[in-house]
Design a protein around this motif. Structure first.
Motif, short mmCIF file in Angstrom:
data_model
loop_
_atom_site.label_atom_id
_atom_site.label_comp_id
_atom_site.label_asym_id
_atom_site.label_seq_id
_atom_site.Cartn_x
_atom_site.Cartn_y
_atom_site.Cartn_z
N LEU A 93 0.83 -1.20 0.00
CA LEU A 93 0.00 0.00 0.00
C LEU A 93 0.87 1.25 0.00
O LEU A 93 1.84 1.34 0.75
CB LEU A 93 -0.90 0.02 1.24
CG LEU A 93 -1.86 -1.17 1.41
CD1 LEU A 93 -2.48 -1.18 2.80
CD2 LEU A 93 -2.94 -1.15 0.34
N LEU A 94 0.51 2.22 -0.84
CA LEU A 94 1.26 3.48 -0.94
C LEU A 94 0.28 4.63 -1.09
O LEU A 94 -0.61 4.60 -1.94
CB LEU A 94 2.22 3.45 -2.13
CG LEU A 94 2.92 4.77 -2.48
CD1 LEU A 94 3.87 5.20 -1.36
CD2 LEU A 94 3.67 4.65 -3.81
N TYR A 122 3.23 7.93 2.42
CA TYR A 122 3.34 6.90 3.45
C TYR A 122 3.04 5.55 2.81
O TYR A 122 2.37 5.47 1.77
CB TYR A 122 2.39 7.17 4.62
CG TYR A 122 0.91 7.14 4.29
CD1 TYR A 122 0.09 6.12 4.76
CD2 TYR A 122 0.32 8.14 3.52
CE1 TYR A 122 -1.26 6.10 4.48
CE2 TYR A 122 -1.04 8.13 3.24
CZ TYR A 122 -1.82 7.10 3.72
OH TYR A 122 -3.16 7.09 3.43
N SER A 123 3.55 4.49 3.41
CA SER A 123 3.37 3.16 2.84
C SER A 123 3.29 2.12 3.95
O SER A 123 3.77 2.34 5.06
CB SER A 123 4.52 2.82 1.88
OG SER A 123 5.75 2.82 2.57
N LEU A 158 -6.23 4.56 1.68
CA LEU A 158 -5.78 3.19 1.87
C LEU A 158 -6.62 2.51 2.94
O LEU A 158 -7.10 3.16 3.87
CB LEU A 158 -4.30 3.17 2.29
CG LEU A 158 -3.30 3.87 1.36
CD1 LEU A 158 -1.90 3.80 1.94
CD2 LEU A 158 -3.34 3.26 -0.04
N PRO A 159 -6.80 1.20 2.85
CA PRO A 159 -7.64 0.49 3.82
C PRO A 159 -6.90 0.20 5.12
O PRO A 159 -5.67 0.25 5.19
CB PRO A 159 -7.98 -0.81 3.09
CG PRO A 159 -6.81 -1.05 2.21
CD PRO A 159 -6.34 0.32 1.77
N GLU A 160 -7.68 -0.12 6.16
CA GLU A 160 -7.10 -0.68 7.38
C GLU A 160 -6.52 -2.05 7.05
O GLU A 160 -6.97 -2.73 6.13
CB GLU A 160 -8.17 -0.84 8.46
CG GLU A 160 -8.71 0.46 8.99
CD GLU A 160 -9.88 0.27 9.95
OE1 GLU A 160 -10.25 1.25 10.62
OE2 GLU A 160 -10.42 -0.85 10.00
N GLN A 190 -2.29 5.50 9.07
CA GLN A 190 -1.08 5.28 9.85
C GLN A 190 -0.33 4.06 9.32
O GLN A 190 -0.90 3.20 8.66
CB GLN A 190 -1.41 5.09 11.33
CG GLN A 190 -2.10 6.27 11.98
CD GLN A 190 -1.23 7.50 12.06
OE1 GLN A 190 0.00 7.42 12.01
NE2 GLN A 190 -1.86 8.67 12.18
N THR A 191 0.95 3.99 9.65
CA THR A 191 1.78 2.88 9.18
C THR A 191 2.33 2.02 10.31
O THR A 191 2.80 0.91 10.06
CB THR A 191 2.97 3.42 8.36
OG1 THR A 191 3.76 4.29 9.19
CG2 THR A 191 2.49 4.19 7.15
N TYR A 192 2.30 2.51 11.55
CA TYR A 192 2.92 1.74 12.62
C TYR A 192 2.00 0.61 13.09
O TYR A 192 0.79 0.66 12.98
CB TYR A 192 3.33 2.64 13.78
CG TYR A 192 2.23 3.40 14.45
CD1 TYR A 192 1.52 2.89 15.53
CD2 TYR A 192 1.90 4.69 14.01
CE1 TYR A 192 0.52 3.61 16.15
CE2 TYR A 192 0.89 5.42 14.62
CZ TYR A 192 0.21 4.87 15.70
OH TYR A 192 -0.78 5.59 16.30
N HIS A 193 2.63 -0.41 13.66
CA HIS A 193 1.94 -1.62 14.07
C HIS A 193 0.85 -1.33 15.09
O HIS A 193 1.07 -0.63 16.08
CB HIS A 193 2.95 -2.61 14.66
CG HIS A 193 2.37 -3.93 15.04
ND1 HIS A 193 1.98 -4.87 14.12
CD2 HIS A 193 2.11 -4.47 16.26
CE1 HIS A 193 1.51 -5.93 14.74
NE2 HIS A 193 1.58 -5.72 16.05
#
Length: 426
Positions: A93-94, A122-123, A158-160, A190-193
Motif C-alpha cells: 500500500l502506498l 506513506y506506505s 488506503l484500507p485498514e 497510519q503505518t505503525y503496528h
C-alpha cells in the motif's frame, strides 16, 4: 462508518443464489503459480470538509481539504496441489499527497506530523500464508476482513490492515462458517503496528441460505478489555416480476463492556456499554428505480461502540457518510432513492440520494439530541475501451445538529471526488 461499505442486501442475494458450491475447490487446484492473480487498485481522492460557522471545531479549523493518490497492490497465489494446498498473499500500500496545507490538514487521508502538516507520502504492507483443505481456508498474517463483527474500513486512500488468523469454511451447501483471532490492525492513515490500539479480538459466526431468497447470519465477537458483541442478520428478497422486486434486511448488535471497558459511551466517558442497536430496511425496485425506507434504534446504556474492532464494524442501515445515528437512546429514519441509468441507454451511470433524521440522542451536550443528514451521489463506470472499469464518483453530504450530536460538530458540509481504476495484471 463505512462510507464504501457493501450492501448487505446484495451480499445476501449473492450468498443465496450461489449456494456455496459443494465441489472441492482444492481438488480443482491448478497450482501455486497457475492460479495466481495480481492486481493494483489506484484511487485518486479529493476530500473537503467545511465546518461552516464553527471555527472552534475539530482541530480549531473551519475547513479541512486535501487530495491524494493511493495504490493498493494485491498478489494472491494459487494453492499447491495435493490434499492440503499452500499459498501466500502479499499486500503493498502506498499513499501520495497531491494537495494539502497546515491549515487544511485533518481529513484522515494522511499521517500528520507534530507540526500539524500531513506527510508527503506513506506506505505499509504485509503478507499471509494460507492453507486449504477441501473448501476450508486457513490464513495467517495480514489480511482484509469483512465479518460484521470485525470489518476493516476502506473509506479513505488506503484500507485498514488487520493482522491475525482467520478460517473460512464452505463445506456444507448453503452454509458459510468463519472465525478469526486478530491481535493488531493498522489504521487507514497510519503505518505503525497496531495503530488502532487493538488488544485482541476473537470471533466466530456464519451465514446460512435457508432458501435462495432467505438468508440469516449469527456472529459472536470478544475484543479484550473493550466489549463483547453478538450480531444477527435476516435478509429476504423476492422477485415480483421481471422488473420488480422486494428486499428486506434486519440487523441487530448486542454489545456489553468487557474487562477494563476501555471504549465507553460518548455521553459522559464513564458509562459502561450495555446496549442493543438494530435496524430494519425495506427496498422496492421497479425497472431502473429503487425506493428504500429504513428505521434504526439504540436501546440500553451507551452508544453502539466500534472502531478498535475495525472501522467497518457497523452493519446498520443508518450508518451513512457522516453520522452513524448510533448515540445512546437514538432513533432514526431514512428515505432513499436510487436510479440506474442503464435503462435509459447510459450503462454504468447511477444516482443516489437519501435523507436521515435522528432524535432522542443522549450525548455530552444534550439529553434529547437531534440530527439530520442528506447525501447525494453520482457514479459512472466506463464500460469498455482502454479505460474500462474506471469509476468516477461524486459524494456530497450535508449534516446538521443544533445539539452537536456528532462529536460536538453542529454543521458539516462534505464533498468527495473519487476516481478509481482497478488494473488486473495476472
Amino acid at each position: 462508518m463505512r462510507v464504501m461499505k457493501w450492501s448487505m442486501i446484495a451480499l445476501a442475494v449473492s450468498a443465496g443464489t450461489s449456494q456455496f458450491a459443494m465441489a472441492s475447490a482444492q481438488d480443482d487446484s491448478k497450482g501455486f503459480v497457475e492460479d495466481s492473480t495480481f492486481s493494483i487498485n489506484t484511487r485518486a481522492l479529493y476530500f473537503s470538509r467545511d465546518f461552516r460557522n464553527n471555527p472552534s471545531g475539530p482541530g480549531s479549523q473551519s475547513r479541512a481539504e486535501e487530495s491524494g493518490l493511493g495504490f493498493n497492490a494485491l498478489y494472491e497465489s494459487g494453492f499447491t496441489q495435493g490434499t492440503i494446498g499452500v499459498g501466500v498473499d502479499v499486500i503493498g500500500l502506498l499513499g501520495v499527497k497531491l494537495d494539502s496545507g497546515k491549515g487544511r490538514a485533518g481529513t484522515g487521508l494522511f499521517p500528520t506530523g507534530s507540526d500539524g502538516r500531513s506527510q508527503d507520502d506513506y506506505s505499509k504492507g504485509g503478507g499471509a500464508i494460507k492453507f486449504r483443505l477441501s473448501n476450508t481456508v486457513l490464513k495467517v498474517g495480514d489480511q482484509y476482513t469483512t465479518a460484521p463483527v470485525f470489518a476493516s474500513d476502506d473509506s479513505r486512500l488506503l484500507p485498514e490492515l488487520p493482522q491475525g488468523i482467520s478460517i473460512t469454511s464452505n463445506e456444507i451447501k448453503g452454509l458459510k462458517l468463519e472465525g478469526g483471532h486478530f491481535t493488531a490492525s493498522r489504521s487507514q492513515s497510519q503505518t505503525y503496528h497496531d495503530s488502532l490500539g487493538l488488544t485482541k479480538t476473537d470471533f466466530i459466526g456464519g451465514v446460512y441460505a435457508f432458501t435462495p431468497e432467505f438468508t440469516g447470519s449469527l456472529y459472536y465477537a470478544k475484543t479484550e478489555d473493550y466489549f463483547r458483541k453478538y450480531y444477527s442478520n435476516l435478509n429476504w428478497t423476492h422477485a415480483l416480476s421481471d422488473d420488480q422486486a422486494l428486499a428486506f434486511d434486519f440487523n441487530i448488535y448486542d454489545t456489553k463492556s468487557e474487562g477494563q471497558g476501555l471504549q465507553r459511551a460518548y455521553n459522559d466517558g464513564t458509562t459502561e456499554l450495555d446496549n442493543r442497536a438494530f435496524s430494519l430496511q425495506g427496498a422496492y425496485t421497479i425497472g431502473a428505480h429503487t425506493f428504500t425506507l429504513a428505521a434504526q434504534k439504540v436501546t440500553g446504556d451507551g452508544d453502539y461502540g466500534y472502531g478498535v474492532d475495525g472501522g467497518g464494524t457497523v452493519f446498520l442501515a443508518n450508518s451513512v457518510a457522516r453520522s452513524d445515528f448510533n448515540a445512546e437512546g437514538e432513533k432514526s429514519f431514512q428515505a432513499r432513492y436510487d436510479i440506474n441509468m442503464a435503462s435509459f441507454g447510459v450503462p454504468g451511470l447511477s444516482f443516489m440520494t437519501r435523507y436521515i433524521t435522528g432524535s432522542g440522542a443522549n450525548t455530552a451536550t444534550t439529553s434529547n439530541g437531534k440530527e439530520w443528514e442528506r447525501d447525494i451521489e453520482a457514479k459512472y463506470v466506463i464500460q469498455n475501451g482502454p479505460a474500462k472499469d474506471l469509476s468516477l464518483r461524486l459524494r456530497q453530504a450535508t449534516y446538521r445538529s443544533g445539539d452537536g450530536v456528532y462529536y460536538g460538530s453542529p454543521s458539516i458540509d462534505e464533498l468527495r471526488l473519487i476516481a478509481q481504476y482497478p488494473l488486473n495484471i495476472l
